[in-house]
Structures are given as structure tokens and as C-alpha cells.
Design a protein around this motif. Structure first.
Motif, mmCIF file in Angstrom:
data_model
loop_
_atom_site.group_PDB
_atom_site.id
_atom_site.type_symbol
_atom_site.label_atom_id
_atom_site.label_comp_id
_atom_site.label_asym_id
_atom_site.label_seq_id
_atom_site.Cartn_x
_atom_site.Cartn_y
_atom_site.Cartn_z
ATOM 1 N N GLY A 121 0.794 -1.220 0.000
ATOM 2 C CA GLY A 121 0.000 0.000 0.000
ATOM 3 C C GLY A 121 0.824 1.266 0.000
ATOM 4 O O GLY A 121 1.866 1.354 0.660
ATOM 5 N N SER A 142 -0.866 -9.192 -4.194
ATOM 6 C CA SER A 142 -1.634 -7.966 -4.055
ATOM 7 C C SER A 142 -3.114 -8.312 -4.025
ATOM 8 O O SER A 142 -3.516 -9.450 -4.242
ATOM 9 C CB SER A 142 -1.330 -7.012 -5.215
ATOM 10 O OG SER A 142 -1.704 -7.591 -6.452
ATOM 11 N N ASN A 143 -3.952 -7.321 -3.760
ATOM 12 C CA ASN A 143 -5.387 -7.575 -3.694
ATOM 13 C C ASN A 143 -6.132 -6.430 -4.332
ATOM 14 O O ASN A 143 -5.572 -5.358 -4.604
ATOM 15 C CB ASN A 143 -5.822 -7.769 -2.236
ATOM 16 C CG ASN A 143 -5.516 -6.548 -1.392
ATOM 17 O OD1 ASN A 143 -6.246 -5.568 -1.418
ATOM 18 N ND2 ASN A 143 -4.421 -6.601 -0.642
ATOM 19 N N VAL A 163 -8.204 -4.306 -3.327
ATOM 20 C CA VAL A 163 -8.448 -3.064 -2.589
ATOM 21 C C VAL A 163 -7.171 -2.231 -2.508
ATOM 22 O O VAL A 163 -7.165 -1.160 -1.898
ATOM 23 C CB VAL A 163 -8.999 -3.339 -1.167
ATOM 24 C CG1 VAL A 163 -10.287 -4.127 -1.241
ATOM 25 C CG2 VAL A 163 -7.977 -4.078 -0.300
ATOM 26 N N ASN A 164 -6.117 -2.705 -3.130
ATOM 27 C CA ASN A 164 -4.817 -2.049 -3.096
ATOM 28 C C ASN A 164 -4.564 -1.401 -4.454
ATOM 29 O O ASN A 164 -4.703 -2.049 -5.493
ATOM 30 C CB ASN A 164 -3.735 -3.093 -2.781
ATOM 31 C CG ASN A 164 -2.372 -2.470 -2.561
ATOM 32 O OD1 ASN A 164 -2.152 -1.305 -2.846
ATOM 33 N ND2 ASN A 164 -1.451 -3.282 -2.054
ATOM 34 N N TYR A 170 0.033 -5.831 6.786
ATOM 35 C CA TYR A 170 -0.705 -5.780 5.521
ATOM 36 C C TYR A 170 -2.213 -5.809 5.786
ATOM 37 O O TYR A 170 -2.983 -5.033 5.213
ATOM 38 C CB TYR A 170 -0.271 -6.977 4.681
ATOM 39 C CG TYR A 170 -0.653 -6.948 3.214
ATOM 40 C CD1 TYR A 170 -1.127 -5.817 2.579
ATOM 41 C CD2 TYR A 170 -0.507 -8.106 2.445
ATOM 42 C CE1 TYR A 170 -1.448 -5.820 1.231
ATOM 43 C CE2 TYR A 170 -0.815 -8.124 1.093
ATOM 44 C CZ TYR A 170 -1.293 -6.982 0.489
ATOM 45 O OH TYR A 170 -1.604 -7.001 -0.834
ATOM 46 N N THR A 201 -3.546 -2.595 7.626
ATOM 47 C CA THR A 201 -3.687 -1.442 6.732
ATOM 48 C C THR A 201 -5.005 -1.473 5.961
ATOM 49 O O THR A 201 -5.665 -0.443 5.798
ATOM 50 C CB THR A 201 -2.516 -1.402 5.730
ATOM 51 O OG1 THR A 201 -1.295 -1.250 6.456
ATOM 52 C CG2 THR A 201 -2.670 -0.243 4.749
ATOM 53 N N PHE A 202 -5.412 -2.656 5.509
ATOM 54 C CA PHE A 202 -6.562 -2.741 4.603
ATOM 55 C C PHE A 202 -7.811 -3.337 5.244
ATOM 56 O O PHE A 202 -8.774 -3.652 4.560
ATOM 57 C CB PHE A 202 -6.179 -3.547 3.350
ATOM 58 C CG PHE A 202 -5.226 -2.816 2.451
ATOM 59 C CD1 PHE A 202 -5.673 -1.782 1.638
ATOM 60 C CD2 PHE A 202 -3.884 -3.143 2.434
ATOM 61 C CE1 PHE A 202 -4.804 -1.099 0.806
ATOM 62 C CE2 PHE A 202 -2.993 -2.467 1.618
ATOM 63 C CZ PHE A 202 -3.460 -1.436 0.796
ATOM 64 N N TRP A 203 -7.792 -3.556 6.554
ATOM 65 C CA TRP A 203 -8.976 -4.060 7.250
ATOM 66 C C TRP A 203 -10.156 -3.100 7.040
ATOM 67 O O TRP A 203 -9.977 -1.897 7.018
ATOM 68 C CB TRP A 203 -8.653 -4.192 8.745
ATOM 69 C CG TRP A 203 -9.798 -4.669 9.578
ATOM 70 C CD1 TRP A 203 -10.819 -3.916 10.082
ATOM 71 C CD2 TRP A 203 -10.063 -6.008 9.986
ATOM 72 N NE1 TRP A 203 -11.692 -4.694 10.780
ATOM 73 C CE2 TRP A 203 -11.252 -5.992 10.742
ATOM 74 C CE3 TRP A 203 -9.412 -7.219 9.794
ATOM 75 C CZ2 TRP A 203 -11.795 -7.146 11.294
ATOM 76 C CZ3 TRP A 203 -9.960 -8.348 10.350
ATOM 77 C CH2 TRP A 203 -11.133 -8.313 11.097
ATOM 78 N N GLU A 224 -11.778 -4.787 4.469
ATOM 79 C CA GLU A 224 -11.947 -5.316 3.116
ATOM 80 C C GLU A 224 -10.949 -6.433 2.814
ATOM 81 O O GLU A 224 -11.239 -7.364 2.074
ATOM 82 C CB GLU A 224 -11.808 -4.191 2.083
ATOM 83 C CG GLU A 224 -13.033 -3.292 1.981
ATOM 84 C CD GLU A 224 -13.135 -2.312 3.139
ATOM 85 O OE1 GLU A 224 -12.099 -2.126 3.844
ATOM 86 O OE2 GLU A 224 -14.217 -1.743 3.360
ATOM 87 N N PHE A 225 -9.754 -6.314 3.374
ATOM 88 C CA PHE A 225 -8.736 -7.365 3.256
ATOM 89 C C PHE A 225 -8.164 -7.596 4.647
ATOM 90 O O PHE A 225 -7.706 -6.660 5.299
ATOM 91 C CB PHE A 225 -7.639 -6.941 2.275
ATOM 92 C CG PHE A 225 -6.472 -7.885 2.213
ATOM 93 C CD1 PHE A 225 -6.624 -9.156 1.679
ATOM 94 C CD2 PHE A 225 -5.220 -7.500 2.682
ATOM 95 C CE1 PHE A 225 -5.544 -10.031 1.624
ATOM 96 C CE2 PHE A 225 -4.135 -8.372 2.627
ATOM 97 C CZ PHE A 225 -4.298 -9.637 2.090
ATOM 98 N N LYS A 226 -8.207 -8.837 5.117
ATOM 99 C CA LYS A 226 -7.855 -9.127 6.506
ATOM 100 C C LYS A 226 -6.421 -9.620 6.679
ATOM 101 O O LYS A 226 -6.034 -10.039 7.767
ATOM 102 C CB LYS A 226 -8.833 -10.156 7.076
ATOM 103 C CG LYS A 226 -10.280 -9.632 7.116
ATOM 104 C CD LYS A 226 -11.230 -10.632 7.726
ATOM 105 C CE LYS A 226 -12.646 -10.081 7.782
ATOM 106 N NZ LYS A 226 -13.608 -11.031 8.400
#
Length: 550
Positions: free
Chosen positions: A153, A235-236, A238-239, A395, A398-400, A402-404
Motif C-alpha cells: 500500500g 496484491s489484492n 483493494v490495493n 498488511y 492497513t486494509f482491514w 476489506e482485506f484481513k
């Protein structure tokens, strides 16, 4: 202390099954809540009994643990959290006595910002390590040198006030990228790898093996084409990382030259091997390029079987793409690892989960190539749902929500349901053990003949007994929807494998059987839902149902 490898066959890795161990979560011998090297050594008999050929240890090196060991501050020592060099020597010695090879992670694209090299490099522009990392001037308006993004991110650049320059980091800003354009860096890293070869390790798993070189002109990455789905790495969606085509910050052509230097080092030692991790939009093409010719990596794996896509049609496309490009290269397959959601949840979630997990194991162990089997996959463990307040992975934080993150696949191994914390430790583990894992422990599954564990062991035994499955060629077959079918053949011996990934019984008609070369059959063959069959062409021609294997 110097230990010699017990390797007797230089190509042992070709078709091998390598059991991946995440040291923090495997077994805790000193009961501080964190797994360690002595804990692994105590469990080597269990690993040997599975029927695998070797182990791969995720990083155990000295580290501040901001990315749990993938941020190394000393390439030649064991972090006290895990033990000592002597403990590792003992592990290698016992593994070799059990005829298990030992592979270790090499995280050389970047170091920790606490590595002495970076501490010196960041001071100014004239020190001995000034050019060991990727430094660049800001643009005229004070913004970063280009548009490169971090996998974790944000910008891939962080400002260093002391040098008045930016440094590159493809991951956390505490993981600065080494400058592979500097020959002194390459020489030092190869020397550090030689240190471990001299200690008797049988090979290296190379983290982010396509990230070593960056574009020396620091050109901007272009946008990702709209028709190209995000994926190919960890990667995912939401990134923002997935919005670029990463043609300048990784997978550079100069990487080939380094891989050849590494192979030259490996060739100095009999029976040593490498497996590279490749995360890229065109990962299968890179896998073929990096493993071809016998002068680069021995084998490599991609994220194609670590993705959310699944089903017979998807697996067919992966097999076809690989075989069309691989040439004389060699693939390594994994369906789970420490970076992705466990396959039991990702591909097999639902009421038929245990049946489908068994089928996925059968497919994995039947593909042409080598295999990495992640700890707990032999138990069919599902992904753990870790509450935010117990998350460890930066990781995921940062994205909780939507990504756990990756904590859900890193929870401790459940050894038994009677001891504290599933037999992993007598103290509270660094990550919680989910309640659903307590019914899937090693102890419980060992006692049930039809368990995922015993089925996995039977499949591994079957694979070990079949040179055709270990080293044979593969030929995919035309099949009804929901069916994956292929031949494996070696010299005059052939194995036909059929897998039903649908929830309905499928009938393989006589015409199709004959098209497959099974002329001895005069009737249709039923393949039940989430089941499979194989036929060995050795004179007996008897169909065997996977569910009967155990």
C-alpha cells in the motif's frame, strides 16, 4: 560447525514434495507462545511419516520482525526468538538422518531497515554502502521519483532526511530494496548464500525472485489494461498496486544474469536446488524463462494455484498455459502458503469441504512438477478468522476490513485437542488457534482411517511409488464440463487421471474413453461428485477410486 548434505542424487528435487514450515506457528519447545527451531526438530518424525521428500523453512534469521522474518537484519544468524545456529545444525543433522532435505528461505530483494548495511547507507551519499540500496532524487515539486507503488500500500518511496533522497521499498517502508545493479551487493549476497550451503542446507526458496532488479532509468509504470484482471502476486483488489502494469519495478531482463550467477554457485555443491517465487501478471511465462536451459533456477512456482479462481476449466487453462511455455523448465506447484487464504476456504468452502480437499490433494500430487505442501494442508485446515484486535500482519491492519491480511493462514498447528493451546505451546500463542481447528488435530485425524490426514499420506505414498507421477510427462485430455483429466506417461508406462470437481456424478462415455486410448472398456465410467479415478497402464488396467485409497 560445518555439516555435509546427505544428498546422493543430484536431481532429487525433480518431482519432490517439499513441506513448508512457518517456524513461528509450527511447534513451541520453550513455551513462550512462539514456535522455534527445536520445536520443528521434535516434529521431524511426523513430517517424515507423511511421506514428503524435504522441508522448506520460512525465515528464521535475525530480524526486528516487522514483517515476521521477511525483514532480515543478519543473513548469517538465527534470531534468538527461534534458537541458535547450533539448534539449526541439529535440525539439519536429524532431517538428513530421516532422509529429509532441508531448504531455507532467502529474502534477498530487500533487507530490514535495521540491517547494518542500511544503517550506514542512509547516513549520507559518500559512505561505503551509499549505493547498496536504491536511492533517488525527488522530483522538482518534492514528490517521489516516479509512480511506483508498494505491494503493501502507498508509494514505494520513502524520504530519508539525512541523505535528502528517497529510497525504494516494494513492501513495507522498513524493508528497503537492495541495489542489484551494484556488483558488490550481488557478490555479498552470493557469499551469504554460500555460508548456508557450507552448513549443509540442500537448497533455497527464493522470496520474490522476480523483484531483484529495478529499471535503472526509474521510468513510470503504465496503467494496467482494463481487460487484464488483477492477480499473479499477493496484491489484492483493494490495493492501488493492482492498478499498474509493473514492467519497470520488477521482472526486469537483468534478473536473468543474476539467476545464472546463482546457478553457478549452486553447481559447486552436489544435489543442491532452488525454487523461486514469481509474482507477476505473466508469471507462467516468467516461470518458463527462469527455469529453462539448466542454467538458472531449478524450479519456480507462481500464484496461479494460489488464486481465487478454481474449477476444472481454470485448472485446464493453467496446465495448458504451463505446458505450452515451460519447455525444458520445471514447475513447482502449491495450493496454499503463508501469504494466501488456505485452499480449504478459498476453493473448498461448503458442506462437501472434506471431500473436495481430498480431491484437491489428489490433483496437486498428480501434476507434472514438484510440490510445496504448506503446514496444516495435510489436515485440511480452513482459514482462521482473526478479530482485528488480535491481528499481527501489517498488511491486514492497513486494509482491514476489506482485506484481513495473512494471519488467517498462519495460526499455530493443532497437534492435539487435550493439551493447552492444541499442543502447540503451554503459553498463549502469538496468534489464536480457532475453535474449528480443534476438531482437526493431528492426534484426532491419525486415529481415523478416512481422515484428510490419512488420505493425504496415502496419496503421498502412492506418488512416491510411481516414477511416472514423479517425473513423467503430462497430456491433458478432452473431458465433460466439471471434469479434469490427463495422462501422465514415462517411457512405456502411462497413468490416466480423472477428477470430478462438480457436485454431480459424471459419466465418461465409451466413445470418449476410447478417444483417451482406453480401448479395453466397453461401458461408460461413472465418476462421483468430488471424486476421481486413475488407471495405471501396466497390464492390469484396473480403475481405482480415490475414496478407496485409504
Amino acid at each position: 560447525m560445518t555439516l555435509q548434505s546427505t544428498t546422493t542424487e543430484s536431481s532429487w528435487w525433480r518431482g519432490a514434495v517439499i513441506y513448508q514450515i512457518y517456524p513461528r506457528s509450527f511447534a513451541d519447545s520453550n513455551h513462550d507462545g512462539i514456535g522455534d527451531i527445536n520445536g520443528i526438530t521434535e516434529k521431524l518424525d511426523y513430517i517424515s511419516d507423511l511421506g514428503v521428500d524435504g522441508i522448506w523453512l520460512s525465515p528464521f534469521f535475525t530480524s526486528p520482525m516487522k514483517d515476521f522474518g521477511y525483514d532480515i537484519s543478519d543473513y548469517r544468524d538465527v534470531d534468538p526468538m527461534f534458537g541458535t545456529l547450533s539448534d539449526l545444525d541439529n535440525l539439519i543433522s536429524k532431517a538428513h538422518a530421516l532422509n529429509l532435505k532441508v531448504m531455507i528461505d532467502q529474502v534477498i530483494s530487500h533487507t530490514s531497515d535495521q540491517h547494518p548495511w542500511f544503517i550506514e547507507s542512509r547516513k549520507d551519499t559518500i559512505n561505503d554502502k551509499a549505493d547498496w540500496y536504491v536511492w533517488a532524487e525527488p522530483q522538482a515539486d518534492g514528490t517521489p521519483p516516479n509512480n511506483w507503488l508498494s505491494v503493501f500500500g502507498g508509494s514505494a518511496w520513502t524520504w530519508e532526511p539525512a541523505r535528502k533522497q528517497f529510497y525504494l521499498h516494494n513492501f513495507l517502508n522498513s524493508q528497503p530494496d537492495l541495489n542489484f545493479h551494484n556488483p558488490a551487493v550481488v557478490s555479498q549476497l552470493l557469499d551469504d548464500m554460500r555460508f548456508w550451503l557450507e552448513r549443509g542446507v540442500d537448497g533455497f526458496r527464493l522470496d520474490t525472485a522476480n523483484f531483484y532488479f529495478h529499471d535503472s532509468e526509474l521510468r513510470n509504470n503504465p496503467p494496467r489494461p482494463k481487460n487484464l484482471a488483477a492477480g499473479g502476486d499477493m496484491s489484492n483488489d483493494v490495493n492501488l498496486y493492482s492498478m499498474q502494469s509493473h514492467i519497470y519495478d520488477k521482472s526486469r531482463p537483468e534478473n536473468i544474469g543474476f539467476l545464472k550467477q546463482l546457478r553457478s554457485l549452486m553447481n559447486e555443491y552436489d544435489g543442491r536446488t532452488t525454487v523461486g517465487e514469481i509474482g507477476d501478471d505473466h508469471s507462467l511465462k516468467l516461470m518458463a524463462e527462469y527455469t529453462s536451459g539448466g542454467d538458472k533456477l531449478h524450479m519456480a512456482y507462481t500464484f496461479d494455484l494460489l488464486a481465487h479462481d478454481s474449477g476444472a476449466e481454470y485448472l485446464e487453462s493453467v496446465i495448458d498455459s504451463t505446458e505450452s511455455m515451460i519447455g525444458d523448465g520445471w514447475p513447482c506447484w502449491a495450493m496454499s502458503n503463508h501469504d494466501v487464504m488456505r485452499v480449504a476456504t478459498r476453493w473448498a468452502d461448503g458442506e462437501n469441504q472434506q471431500h473436495l480437499i481430498k480431491l484437491l490433494h489428489a490433483i496437486l500430487f498428480s501434476l507434472r512438477g514438484s510440490v510445496c505442501l504448506y503446514q496444516g494442508e495435510e489436515l485440511g485446515l480452513p482459514e482462521a478468522d482473526i478479530p482485528f484486535e488480535q491481528l499481527q500482519d501489517p498488511y491486514g491492519i492497513t486494509f482491514w476490513p476489506e482485506f484481513k491480511g495473512r494471519d488467517g493462514c498462519r495460526t499455530p498447528m493443532p497437534w492435539n485437542s487435550t493439551d493447552n493451546h492444541a499442543g502447540f505451546s503451554q503459553n498463549t500463542p502469538w496468534l489464536p488457534i480457532p475453535s474449528e481447528h480443534m476438531d482437526l488435530t493431528v492426534e484426532q485425524q491419525s486415529a481415523h482411517e478416512d481422515s484428510v490426514l490419512n488420505h493425504c499420506k496415502a496419496l503421498l505414498s502412492w506418488r512416491q511409488r510411481s516414477p511416472t507421477l514423479v517425473k513423467g510427462e503430462i497430456e491433458r485430455l478432452e473431458a465433460p464440463e466439471g471434469i479434469l483429466a490427463f495422462h501422465r506417461h514415462l517411457d512405456e508406462h502411462r497413468v490416466t487421471l480423472v477428477f470430478n470437481l462438480s457436485n454431480q456424478t459424471k459419466l465418461i462415455g465409451e466413445e470418449l474413453l476410447h478417444k483417451w486410448g482406453l480401448d479395453d472398456y466397453s461401458a461408460s465410467l461413472p465418476i462421483h461428485a468430488f471424486d476421481g479415478a486413475w488407471l495405471e497402464h501396466d497390464g492390469d488396467n484396473n480403475w481405482v477410486n480415490f475414496s478407496q485409497l485409504t
